[in-house]
Write an enzyme that holds these catalytic residues in place. Structure first.
Site, short mmCIF file in Angstrom:
data_model
loop_
_atom_site.label_atom_id
_atom_site.label_comp_id
_atom_site.label_asym_id
_atom_site.label_seq_id
_atom_site.Cartn_x
_atom_site.Cartn_y
_atom_site.Cartn_z
N THR A 40 -4.80 -19.37 3.40
CA THR A 40 -5.13 -19.25 1.97
C THR A 40 -4.60 -17.92 1.45
O THR A 40 -4.82 -16.87 2.07
CB THR A 40 -6.66 -19.34 1.78
OG1 THR A 40 -7.09 -20.57 2.34
CG2 THR A 40 -7.03 -19.27 0.31
N CYS B 198 0.85 5.65 12.31
CA CYS B 198 0.66 4.62 13.34
C CYS B 198 0.80 5.18 14.74
O CYS B 198 0.38 4.57 15.71
CB CYS B 198 1.65 3.50 13.13
SG CYS B 198 1.86 3.12 11.40
N HIS C 66 0.80 -1.24 0.00
CA HIS C 66 0.00 0.00 0.00
C HIS C 66 0.83 1.28 0.00
O HIS C 66 0.28 2.37 -0.10
CB HIS C 66 -1.03 -0.02 1.13
CG HIS C 66 -0.51 0.21 2.52
ND1 HIS C 66 -0.46 1.44 3.09
CD2 HIS C 66 -0.05 -0.65 3.45
CE1 HIS C 66 -0.01 1.35 4.34
NE2 HIS C 66 0.26 0.08 4.58
N1 PMP Z 1 7.51 -0.24 8.30
C1 PMP Z 1 7.56 1.02 7.85
C2 PMP Z 1 8.87 1.71 7.70
C3 PMP Z 1 6.36 1.68 7.53
O1 PMP Z 1 6.41 2.94 7.10
C4 PMP Z 1 5.13 1.00 7.68
C5 PMP Z 1 3.81 1.66 7.32
N2 PMP Z 1 3.45 2.71 8.19
C6 PMP Z 1 5.15 -0.31 8.16
C7 PMP Z 1 6.34 -0.89 8.45
C8 PMP Z 1 3.88 -1.10 8.36
O2 PMP Z 1 3.39 -1.56 7.14
P1 PMP Z 1 1.95 -2.27 7.05
O3 PMP Z 1 0.96 -1.19 7.12
O4 PMP Z 1 1.97 -2.97 5.73
O5 PMP Z 1 1.89 -3.24 8.17
#
Ligand code: PMP
Length: 381
Positions: A232, A320, A197
């Site tokens: 799956t 996050c 994504h």
């Molecule tokens: N690692 C890094 C450096 C990211 O920027 C992110 C996305 N915020 C993630 C891991 C987590 O990825 P995902 O949303 O696919 O779990």
């Protein structure tokens, strides 16, 4: 709105959406089924795998599809610990919040986690890495580029250090894919995480690359993905991922040049229009699309609210950790005061961000923030 939060996620490109719809409609059978429709789905999976592997510079057999980079990071670190029997890991002080949280959990289970510091520009200290590495380390985990500042990490050098101690090297390359040339084969890493994504693919799918010959245990037990990831397969997601990789591969060099030019335009425009602009990692090598900065000491939440009112969306630090009131651990690790760290805003561009978008962002920031900054200057005088 002008979307300047591409490090949080990207809009799925039309090619990815079309590939997902096609997979949902035509390849919905279980790739593990022995019947014809199952075998068709199996072939579609193999074709998508080959395209993702080609984009990432890895062998198809080295690619394990996961639910995203968070899962891939967990698989890498937990697998390396289990495989080696060692009980210590090294990671940079600026890893993604998901990895930091895992490290915290591991500490509670008796694993020793040492953080490799960064300097004021966000650059990893190789001297510190050298002094921390030892033959009790299971894995060294360093991101390819930091999600908040865009600062690039010296992956090849750290990989050599890890190898000298018999440790595995893991790279969280989530922010590199689609924004920098990327080759697992050339990286020197044993393990590498990516997420669809961030480069125009769907959410909920990503991959861990596992170097041939590394017998990394599964995180989720089961027969799929050569016994390395049960469940799956998410074929619609994987098909969308592959389409996003194809698009990125075709235009990567031009995309990088475009984003670098637009980022430069944004950085110069803001610095010219507003007093007290401080850019993080300005002296470091950075991703082409990322601009982490503060406007004096204006609080990031206030800045983002004002910008959104004027049609510009961005974020403070990692999505996050947004919503939290804690200052960014990345900026604190760079030696910033909590006051400054809480003023940091991240503007991250996409391959489709236009010069008009950038000019709108500069105009909005000037209109919304200049009065506040002028007030601040008057108060300080
Ligand atoms: N690692 C890094 C450096 C990211 O920027 C992110 C996305 N915020 C993630 C891991 C987590 O990825 P995902 O949303 O696919 O779990």
């Amino acid at each position: 709105v002008v979307y300047l939060d591409h490090n949080a996620t990207t809009r799925p490109v039309p090619e990815a959406v079309a590939a997902m719809v096609q997979a949902l409609q035509a390849s919905w059978a279980n790739p593990s089924s022995a019947h014809g429709p199952g075998q068709d789905a199996r072939r579609a999976l193999a074709a998508a795998r080959a395209r993702v592997a080609a984009f990432l510079g890895c062998g198809a057999a080295e690619l394990v599809f996961t639910s995203g980079a968070t899962e891939a990071n967990h698989m890498a670190l937990l697998g390396a610990l289990q495989m080696s029997g060692r009980e210590r890991i090294l990671m940079s002080a600026v890893e993604h919040p998901g990895s930091q949280a895992l490290a915290q959990r591991l500490r509670g289970q008796g694993v020793k986690v040492d953080l490799i510091p960064v300097d004021a520009q966000g650059r990893l200290s190789l001297a510190a890495a050298r002094s921390l590495i030892a033959d009790d380390v299971a894995v060294v985990s360093v991101m390819g580029a930091n999600n908040e500042t865009g600062v690039l990490m010296p992956v090849a050098e750290v990989a050599a250090l890890a190898r000298s101690a018999g440790a595995l090297m893991h790279v969280d390359a989530t922010q590199l894919a689609g924004k920098a040339p990327l080759s697992f084969a050339a990286s020197g890493a044993d393990l590498m995480s990516v997420s669809a994504h961030k480069l125009g693919g769907p959410k909920g799918v990503g991959a861990l690359m596992v170097r041939k010959g590394v017998a990394l245990p599964a995180l989720l037990s089961g027969r799929q993905e050569r016994n390395r990831r049960g469940g799956t397969e998410n074929l619609p997601g994987i098909a969308g991922f592959a389409a996003a990789c194809d698009r990125a591969a075709a235009t990567l060099a031009a995309d990088i040049r475009h984003m670098a030019a637009q980022r430069a335009r944004l950085e110069a425009g803001l610095a010219a229009a507003l007093p007290g602009v401080h850019v993080y990692g300005a002296e470091a090598e950075r991703l082409c699309n990322t601009l982490c900065l503060r406007f004096g000491t204006l609080d990031a939440e206030q800045v983002l609210m004002k910008l959104e009112r004027a049609g510009i969306v961005a974020s403070s630090g990692a999505a996050c950790s947004a919503g939290g009131t804690q200052p960014s651990h990345v900026l604190l690790a760079m030696g910033e005061s909590p006051l400054h760290a809480k003023a940091a805003v991240r503007l991250s561009l996409g391959f489709d961000t236009t010069a008009a978008d950038i000019d709108a962002a500069i105009a909005a920031a000037t209109q919304e923030l200049l009065p506040l900054l002028a007030d601040g200057l008057a108060a300080a005088a």
